[in-house]
Design a protein around this motif. Structure first.
Motif, PDB file in Angstrom:
ATOM      1  N   LYS A  80      46.898  55.651  47.562  1.00 16.24           N
ATOM      2  CA  LYS A  80      46.097  56.409  46.590  1.00 16.24           C
ATOM      3  C   LYS A  80      44.756  55.735  46.329  1.00 16.24           C
ATOM      4  O   LYS A  80      43.709  56.406  46.275  1.00 16.24           O
ATOM      5  N   GLN A  81      44.782  54.422  46.186  1.00 15.62           N
ATOM      6  CA  GLN A  81      43.531  53.700  45.935  1.00 15.62           C
ATOM      7  C   GLN A  81      42.576  53.852  47.122  1.00 15.62           C
ATOM      8  O   GLN A  81      41.363  54.020  46.939  1.00 15.62           O
ATOM      9  N   ALA A  82      43.113  53.792  48.324  1.00 15.08           N
ATOM     10  CA  ALA A  82      42.269  53.948  49.516  1.00 15.08           C
ATOM     11  C   ALA A  82      41.671  55.348  49.568  1.00 15.08           C
ATOM     12  O   ALA A  82      40.480  55.525  49.880  1.00 15.08           O
ATOM     13  N   ILE A  83      42.460  56.365  49.253  1.00 15.82           N
ATOM     14  CA  ILE A  83      41.969  57.750  49.283  1.00 15.82           C
ATOM     15  C   ILE A  83      40.889  57.961  48.227  1.00 15.82           C
ATOM     16  O   ILE A  83      39.884  58.662  48.468  1.00 15.82           O
ATOM     17  N   LEU A  84      41.045  57.348  47.053  1.00 16.78           N
ATOM     18  CA  LEU A  84      40.009  57.447  46.026  1.00 16.78           C
ATOM     19  C   LEU A  84      38.688  56.873  46.529  1.00 16.78           C
ATOM     20  O   LEU A  84      37.613  57.411  46.257  1.00 16.78           O
ATOM     21  N   ARG A  85      38.758  55.791  47.256  1.00 13.67           N
ATOM     22  CA  ARG A  85      37.541  55.176  47.795  1.00 13.67           C
ATOM     23  C   ARG A  85      36.939  56.056  48.897  1.00 13.67           C
ATOM     24  O   ARG A  85      35.721  56.163  49.024  1.00 13.67           O
ATOM     25  N   LEU A  86      37.790  56.699  49.692  1.00 13.09           N
ATOM     26  CA  LEU A  86      37.282  57.598  50.738  1.00 13.09           C
ATOM     27  C   LEU A  86      36.571  58.797  50.121  1.00 13.09           C
ATOM     28  O   LEU A  86      35.539  59.248  50.634  1.00 13.09           O
ATOM     29  N   GLU A  87      37.120  59.314  49.038  1.00 18.33           N
ATOM     30  CA  GLU A  87      36.481  60.453  48.366  1.00 18.33           C
ATOM     31  C   GLU A  87      35.096  60.068  47.838  1.00 18.33           C
ATOM     32  O   GLU A  87      34.210  60.908  47.731  1.00 18.33           O
ATOM     33  N   ALA A 143      41.029  60.505  56.142  1.00 22.08           N
ATOM     34  CA  ALA A 143      39.617  60.468  56.540  1.00 22.08           C
ATOM     35  C   ALA A 143      39.307  61.566  57.543  1.00 22.08           C
ATOM     36  O   ALA A 143      38.247  62.208  57.474  1.00 22.08           O
ATOM     37  N   ILE A 144      40.221  61.822  58.470  1.00 20.25           N
ATOM     38  CA  ILE A 144      40.018  62.899  59.452  1.00 20.25           C
ATOM     39  C   ILE A 144      39.970  64.250  58.743  1.00 20.25           C
ATOM     40  O   ILE A 144      39.096  65.089  59.013  1.00 20.25           O
ATOM     41  N   ALA A 145      40.908  64.459  57.810  1.00 17.71           N
ATOM     42  CA  ALA A 145      40.911  65.728  57.059  1.00 17.71           C
ATOM     43  C   ALA A 145      39.648  65.876  56.228  1.00 17.71           C
ATOM     44  O   ALA A 145      39.081  66.975  56.119  1.00 17.71           O
ATOM     45  N   LEU A 146      39.174  64.762  55.658  1.00 15.46           N
ATOM     46  CA  LEU A 146      37.971  64.807  54.825  1.00 15.46           C
ATOM     47  C   LEU A 146      36.745  65.161  55.667  1.00 15.46           C
ATOM     48  O   LEU A 146      35.880  65.936  55.237  1.00 15.46           O
ATOM     49  N   SER A 147      36.659  64.610  56.872  1.00 16.20           N
ATOM     50  CA  SER A 147      35.510  64.925  57.730  1.00 16.20           C
ATOM     51  C   SER A 147      35.556  66.385  58.178  1.00 16.20           C
ATOM     52  O   SER A 147      34.508  67.031  58.302  1.00 16.20           O
ATOM     53  N   GLN A 148      36.755  66.919  58.420  1.00 18.08           N
ATOM     54  CA  GLN A 148      36.843  68.338  58.779  1.00 18.08           C
ATOM     55  C   GLN A 148      36.437  69.219  57.603  1.00 18.08           C
ATOM     56  O   GLN A 148      35.813  70.265  57.785  1.00 18.08           O
ATOM     57  N   LYS A 149      36.764  68.764  56.397  1.00 22.23           N
ATOM     58  CA  LYS A 149      36.351  69.506  55.202  1.00 22.23           C
ATOM     59  C   LYS A 149      34.833  69.462  55.042  1.00 22.23           C
ATOM     60  O   LYS A 149      34.208  70.462  54.649  1.00 22.23           O
ATOM     61  N   HIS A 150      34.236  68.309  55.355  1.00 26.11           N
ATOM     62  CA  HIS A 150      32.780  68.152  55.241  1.00 26.11           C
ATOM     63  C   HIS A 150      32.041  68.660  56.476  1.00 26.11           C
ATOM     64  O   HIS A 150      30.810  68.608  56.507  1.00 26.11           O
ATOM     65  N   MET A 151      32.804  69.106  57.493  1.00 22.41           N
ATOM     66  CA  MET A 151      32.225  69.583  58.761  1.00 22.41           C
ATOM     67  C   MET A 151      31.411  68.474  59.441  1.00 22.41           C
ATOM     68  O   MET A 151      30.328  68.706  59.969  1.00 22.41           O
ATOM     69  N   THR A 152      31.952  67.267  59.385  1.00 22.54           N
ATOM     70  CA  THR A 152      31.363  66.126  60.101  1.00 22.54           C
ATOM     71  C   THR A 152      32.376  65.666  61.155  1.00 22.54           C
ATOM     72  O   THR A 152      33.346  66.371  61.446  1.00 22.54           O
ATOM     73  N   ARG A 153      32.154  64.469  61.689  1.00 26.55           N
ATOM     74  CA  ARG A 153      33.035  64.000  62.753  1.00 26.55           C
ATOM     75  C   ARG A 153      33.596  62.616  62.408  1.00 26.55           C
ATOM     76  O   ARG A 153      33.010  61.861  61.638  1.00 26.55           O
ATOM     77  N   THR A 154      34.734  62.319  63.012  1.00 28.59           N
ATOM     78  CA  THR A 154      35.397  61.026  62.855  1.00 28.59           C
ATOM     79  C   THR A 154      35.723  60.477  64.230  1.00 28.59           C
ATOM     80  O   THR A 154      36.093  61.229  65.133  1.00 28.59           O
ATOM     81  N   TRP A 174      32.949  58.932  59.659  1.00 26.60           N
ATOM     82  CA  TRP A 174      33.884  57.811  59.593  1.00 26.60           C
ATOM     83  C   TRP A 174      34.105  57.223  60.976  1.00 26.60           C
ATOM     84  O   TRP A 174      34.173  57.956  61.968  1.00 26.60           O
ATOM     85  N   VAL A 175      34.263  55.907  61.024  1.00 23.33           N
ATOM     86  CA  VAL A 175      34.814  55.246  62.204  1.00 23.33           C
ATOM     87  C   VAL A 175      36.027  54.459  61.735  1.00 23.33           C
ATOM     88  O   VAL A 175      35.936  53.630  60.824  1.00 23.33           O
ATOM     89  N   ILE A 176      37.173  54.753  62.346  1.00 19.12           N
ATOM     90  CA  ILE A 176      38.435  54.107  61.967  1.00 19.12           C
ATOM     91  C   ILE A 176      38.780  53.071  63.035  1.00 19.12           C
ATOM     92  O   ILE A 176      38.898  53.402  64.222  1.00 19.12           O
ATOM     93  N   PHE A 177      38.906  51.828  62.615  1.00 17.68           N
ATOM     94  CA  PHE A 177      39.285  50.744  63.524  1.00 17.68           C
ATOM     95  C   PHE A 177      40.753  50.408  63.277  1.00 17.68           C
ATOM     96  O   PHE A 177      41.102  49.862  62.227  1.00 17.68           O
TER      97      PHE A 177
END
Length: 1219
Positions: A298-305, A327-338, A401-404
């Motif tokens: 939850k804390q991580a998702i709050l920071r992503l938002e 993060a992937i779902a958030l980028s699809q919502k924002h119409m950006t890429r991950t 986003w870039v996820i490592f």
């Protein structure tokens, strides 16, 4: 089409001292060009300056055109057929004139566009307005800006090696001073002082402008702004108009924003308390989960938002993937890429299948596969992302986003540098998500990233595993212990010595019994056992675990051969039911249908088919890729009950089990055998325990050859995990990629690497500012009269201090020196509180590493307590002085613990003291009620003796001579003593010390500290700078760059190659591959991807043998050149990295031989052969691209044919995860 006109301004007549400058405005775009060359009198501007597209194109010289055509296609002009060549030459000579071609020119960029005006409340369209467009002249070939025009569609995904990358976050653009310095290397302009006037033009720049400005213009313009007097113009440079932003102010703003930058960039997030308001803060989440999230999620998702970057360091199976999915779902919502990066291809394929099922719009990019590259989520290896960043891929524009994943892989010696390069090169608009197992220095690592990117990184760590582990020992070689596990570490983390003691007792009893031979060997240190012993242990253990329903089991074995042998030896073990056998059979049949008939009968596939039907699997790098995927999928379904795997299974595949078994706790790390590190053990043991299925996970360590040492077990199980360490190193590809972009420097990359994280530049710069202020407040240095030799005196003093410090270090590190530091020895103390004060040693600690000395030291009355930093800074002492401290008032004393560095000299004097009485009396008087008591007799006597010694020798007391007294005979020590005597003798010859105005100490000390700090913040202090200069010498010698650092043709070719770039480029330019057939070229280049030693000599053609000799000669030449330039690697080591053991195998494969037959040509395992040929295909593609850059179309087509020849059958079968 733009028109150009000369800007007319009323100016006084041109005088002899005026500058020959003209300003040319380009149409209505607001762009000005400065014409700096002198013009003839009464003549207009040169004609080419008024044409918007320059001079019309002219036809190439005939000879030049023929040469270019011949270099592109040598077959066009056969050198042996003179008649044919002559006719073709005549055809070229009779060229047709096409006058119309002069009328076609590229369109000039639009300098204005239309903007929509809408009602702020209703959104209705009200009007259109024309707006000026900025950055219209920018492109991927001349700018780092995101405002530049997009490149052609063919370069949108991978970019081009001629593109500029986008500006990395935190990397400053060129400052005015740097541009000035650069332009001074160009044509210098001689400005005469005074008697000239110039037109002032105030240009408004955006706060974060990415305009591509002519360096010469900026230099001249800055000169105007800094040198003009207010009388030259109505607007003073110091008081610009309200609408004007000065260029220097543009660079000052970031500094003003960062004035308080001594903050911490890493922000640890507290997850100990529940996040109750999560759903209030995110009422409409981008992705909804069917289960309740943990607090760290939850804390991580709050920071992503909030679009912040996060580092999630969580235990295995804790659910780190949830953060990536959101993060992937958030980028699809924002119409950006991950972009999701992973360290290995197998993990990329697995994640592709998982995310494709969840999100649908997912693509995959690996070395040999490209699926749905237009998707909003792209999964790739980190090397591909690095290439995209260097080549300015258009994908980076839309990236949010870039996820490592598996960030702890940055510790990999070979590939860890790739992670650092990518983290440094990411632009400012891209946020970072780091997923890792628990690491001790997550905050330190995040601090480094935040500092180089200039944004906060939120660190979220889990406190404990969701499924606790229990660790057991197992012997199983006797009837008593076959069904007995000895608990060593319980689920709460308590280490139980009882289990180890009990198993040792049983072992001793077994050895004394008549069945001793069935237990093993007496020698506990022997780690090797026989095959029959191994088979017996595994048979009994797996039967026992199966009966207790503790399958599936992952058995980690640190040898591929032992993995295979253990699995093959279990001929009588059958762990599957008839229904499971049927399911395994049908899955195997379905999966193997994509193979050719002959490939389905490979020995490895037949063996694995039999093992899998009995619930046994093997997973290591020698297994065929398609077989590994079959085993992984069957294991995830619970159909593989026992999996013998190497360490890579724990890193690459996220498939937890009920039980983990360690065949041994020792492994070979490439140099020798050693025990497992805590981080390695935790990573593998973490595979035990399936969340939601198991209450606890079981970890079992086999004691086949005796009981392991309890200390080793304790250190391995409860030791700290391996810290994240920098593996940053310079590569030729990195250097060339940065040199080709003028605005980026290799030293910037080095300075921002994790290896330079110890450089506290912000604190240094703050201290530098303070020292400069102090220096400016001091009187200027007087070097006249008696003070003429003050600088020489200072340099001599500095050398004397260094020599003294070196000698003292040698004395204190020697055995005789430490013996001299015994109770009663009088020493000279120098630290923040004492300066040349005498003390007597009372006590010596037993700690050999951090040895301390308790000493009684004389001091001023009232100075018994250690002074704070501020007080100590006020007291200033001479740079060099042997005069002993003598108190001005009443003599007092203090008892302190001294470190070795606090003792500056050991005297020849000793005192008779009673240490216990002195220490007890001093400690007693530290208590408030005894503070006013007079010191005891022992303390008073010792203090008076020290004061007497100081007063008897105020200018210095005799110290122990390192050579004569302590008998140190080392060459460095003897030379140091002689040098010390010479320097001391020189001091009395200086005149400056007799001057009444001699005040050298403060100014010189401040200057010395300032010089040290300036060095520390400069590029000269970079650890890798010497190696960088060495590699630049190599590149210059091979003509990859010229003397100014400009990348040449060979350098551009090397940029295209990811590994062994020097060797491959040299082979390309020496035409080594030209006489070879396609299959021979592929076979020869296999030496770049194969790394094992083989005992079988390949049978190859004479042409190929000559090619191998040429490769070795080129490698030897490069290795010797590197050694001559100062690089540490020897020529022999450089040559030895190229192995030709698969040459025959690749040659036969490229000629069409079936895989079953080529596997018989070598002792290399099938999986290794497949992996090498797959990597070879990537090399062939790189060579093909490089050949096109050079213009060698013949070689390019040959590489294409070679690539097609090896891309067939089982080697390039599509992954089960992607199809």
């Amino acid at each position: 089409m733009n028109c150009c006109f000369l800007l007319c301004v009323d100016l006084p007549p041109v005088g002899p001292d005026d500058l020959p400058l003209s300003l040319l405005e380009m149409g209505c775009s607001g762009r000005f060009e400065l014409i700096t060359h002198p013009l003839p009198k009464n003549r207009p501007l040169p004609p080419h300056s008024t044409l918007p597209h320059g001079l019309p194109p002219t036809c190439l010289d005939l000879k030049t055109e023929v040469e270019k055509r011949f270099l592109r296609d040598p077959a066009w002009l056969p050198v042996h057929d003179v008649d044919d060549s002559f006719h073709k030459f005549l055809q070229y000579e009779m060229r047709h004139k096409e006058v119309d071609s002069l009328l076609h020119c590229s369109l000039s960029p639009l300098h204005s566009g239309l903007s929509v005006v809408r009602d702020p409340t209703t959104g209705m369209l009200l009007d259109f307005t024309e707006v000026l467009l900025e950055d219209t002249g920018l492109s991927a070939k001349n700018s780092l800006s995101l405002q530049r025009q997009p490149g052609p569609p063919s370069e949108s995904l991978r970019g081009s090696n001629t593109n500029y990358p986008f500006l990395p976050a935190g990397m400053e653009e060129l400052t005015l001073e740097q541009i000035k310095k650069k332009s001074e290397r160009e044509e210098d302009i001689d400005f005469e002082k005074g008697w000239w006037s110039v037109l002032f033009l105030w240009i408004t720049f955006r706060k974060r402008s990415h305009l591509f400005i002519c360096p010469t213009f900026v230099f001249v313009w800055s000169f105007f702004l800094t040198t003009c007097t207010p009388q030259d113009s109505g607007n003073s440079p110091s008081q610009p108009s309200a609408n004007t932003v000065h260029l220097s102010e543009q660079k000052k703003n970031p500094q003003q924003e960062d004035k308080g930058d001594l903050k911490k960039w890493a922000v640890p997030v507290d997850i100990s308390s529940p996040c109750d308001d999560f759903y209030k803060r995110i009422p409409d989440p981008a992705f909804k989960y069917p289960f309740e999230l943990d607090v760290f999620q939850k804390q991580a998702i709050l920071r992503l938002e909030a679009h912040d970057s996060v580092f999630v360091a969580a235990h295995t199976s804790a659910g780190k993937t949830v953060v990536a999915e959101y993060a992937i779902a958030l980028s699809q919502k924002h119409m950006t890429r991950t972009i999701y990066t992973s360290p290995i291809k197998a993990l990329s394929n697995q994640k592709f299948r998982d995310f494709k099922t969840t999100f649908g719009d997912v693509g995959l990019l690996t070395g040999d596969v490209q699926l749905s590259p237009e998707s909003s989520c792209l999964i790739m290896t980190t090397e591909i992302l690095r290439s995209m960043l260097y080549n300015g891929s258009e994908v980076i524009r839309d990236l949010e986003w870039v996820i490592f994943d598996e960030v702890h892989y940055i510790n990999d010696a070979e590939r860890g540098v790739v992670w650092e390069e990518v983290l440094i090169m990411l632009p400012e608009h891209v946020s970072i998500i780091l997923l890792s197992a628990t690491v001790p220095n997550a905050v330190e690592f995040s601090e480094w990233i935040g500092r180089i990117k200039k944004w906060s990184i939120y660190v979220i760590s889990t406190i404990k595993r969701p499924v606790p582990l229990e660790h057991y020992l197992y012997t199983g070689n006797s009837t008593k212990t076959q069904k007995e596990l000895f608990l060593l570490l319980d689920s709460t983390g308590n280490f139980l010595t009882k289990g180890c003691f009990q198993i040792e007792t049983n072992a001793k009893k077994e050895r004394t019994s008549k069945h001793a031979q069935s237990f093993g060997t007496k020698n506990v240190s022997q780690h090797n056992t026989t095959a029959s012993q191994d088979r017996a242990v595994w048979q009994t253990l797996l039967n026992y675990l199966s009966q207790r329903q503790q399958t599936p089991v992952v058995a980690f074995t640190f040898s591929r051969t032992r993995c295979d042998e253990n699995a093959r030896s279990l001929t009588s073990l059958d762990l599957t039911s008839s229904i499971e056998k049927s399911e395994i059979h049908s899955f195997l049949q379905k999966s193997l249908t994509r193979l050719r008939g002959g490939d389905r009968q490979l020995p490895q596939i037949l063996l694995m088919r039999d093992l899998l039907k009995r619930g046994i699997g093997v997973h290591h790098s020698g297994i065929l890729p398609i077989l590994k995927e079959i085993i992984e999928m069957l294991f995830s379904r619970g159909l593989v009950k026992v999996l013998f795997a190497t360490e890579t299974f724990a890193m690459g595949v996220n498939m937890p089990a009920r039980t983990v078994v360690f065949d041994s706790i020792r492994k070979h790390d490439g140099t020798g055998f050693r025990n497992l590190l805590p981080g390695e053990y935790i990573q593998m043991a973490g595979r035990a325990g399936r969340r939601g299925l198991d209450a606890t996970g079981t970890v079992i360590i086999l004691c086949k050859a005796g009981v392991h040492d309890m200390g080793n077990l304790h250190a391995m199980m409860l030791g700290k995990p391996t810290v994240l360490q920098s593996q940053f190193r310079l590569t030729y590809t990195m250097i060339l990629n940065l040199l080709r972009v003028e605005a980026l420097r290799v030293t910037d990359m080095m300075r921002r690497s994790f290896s330079e994280n110890h450089r506290d530049t912000q604190a240094h710069e703050k201290r530098i500012s303070e020292l400069r202020n102090t220096l400016s407040s001091l009187p200027p240095l007087d070097t006249e009269g008696q003070l003429s030799d003050i600088l020489s005196y200072y340099h001599t003093i500095t050398e004397l201090l260094i020599t003294t410090e070196t000698l003292q270090r040698a004395v204190l590190e020697s055995v005789n020196g430490l013996k001299a530091l015994s109770v009663g020895r009088v020493v000279i103390v120098n630290n923040s509180q004492h300066h040349n004060a005498l003390g007597v040693i009372l006590q010596v600690s037993n700690d050999a590493v951090n040895r301390t000395f308790t000493a009684l030291i004389i001091c001023e009355k009232g100075n018994e307590e250690a002074a704070g930093d501020d007080q100590s800074n006020k007291a200033f002492h001479p740079i060099y002085s042997t005069s002993l401290f003598i108190p001005e008032g009443p003599c007092s004393h203090t008892v302190q613990k001294l470190k070795l560095q606090d003792i500056s000299a050991i005297t020849t004097k000793t005192l008779k003291v009673i240490p216990e009485r002195i220490i007890d009396n001093y400690n007693k008087r530290q208590q408030p009620r005894f503070r006013l008591d007079p010191p005891g007799q022992a303390i008073s006597t010792a203090t008076q003796e020290l004061l007497r010694l100081a007063e008897a020798s105020p200018n210095g007391i005799t110290t122990l001579d390192p050579v004569n007294d302590l008998h140190l005979k080392g060459v460095d020590v003897v030379e140091g003593v002689m040098r010390h005597r010479v320097l001391q003798g020189c001091l009395k010859d200086f005149h400056c010390i007799h001057s009444p105005t001699f005040t050298e100490q403060e100014r010189m000390s401040v200057q010395e500290e300032l010089d040290k700090l300036l060095f520390l913040v400069s590029d000269q202090s970079l650890t890798l700078l010497p190696e960088y200069h060495q590699r630049i010498k190599v590149l210059e010698a091979l003509q990859y760059v010229d003397s100014t650092g400009a990348v040449q043709l060979k350098g551009r070719v090397a940029c295209q190659i990811s590994s062994h770039e020097l060797l491959l480029t040299e082979l390309l330019f020496e035409n080594t591959l030209s006489p070879l057939a396609p299959e021979e070229s592929a076979a020869l280049l296999s030496c770049l991807v194969f790394t094992q030693n083989t005992q079988i000599d390949p049978h190859i053609t004479n042409t190929l043998q000559e090619g191998i000799s040429q490769v070795l000669n080129v490698a030897q030449r490069i290795g010797e050149l590197q050694r001559d330039c100062g690089i540490a690697q020897t020529a022999e080591d450089f040559v030895a990295q190229f192995k030709f053991g698969l040459t025959e195998v690749v040659y036969c494969w490229a000629r069409g031989m079936p895989f079953s037959e080529i596997a018989q040509l070598t002792n290399v395992q099938e999986g290794t052969i497949v992996r090498c040929i797959q990597r070879l295909d990537e090399i062939l593609k790189e060579v093909r691209q490089a050949a096109r850059i050079v213009g060698d179309s013949v070689l390019g087509s040959k590489m294409e044919r070679a690539s097609l020849a090896i891309r067939r059958d089982i080697v390039f079968t599509a992954s089960l995860y992607t199809h």
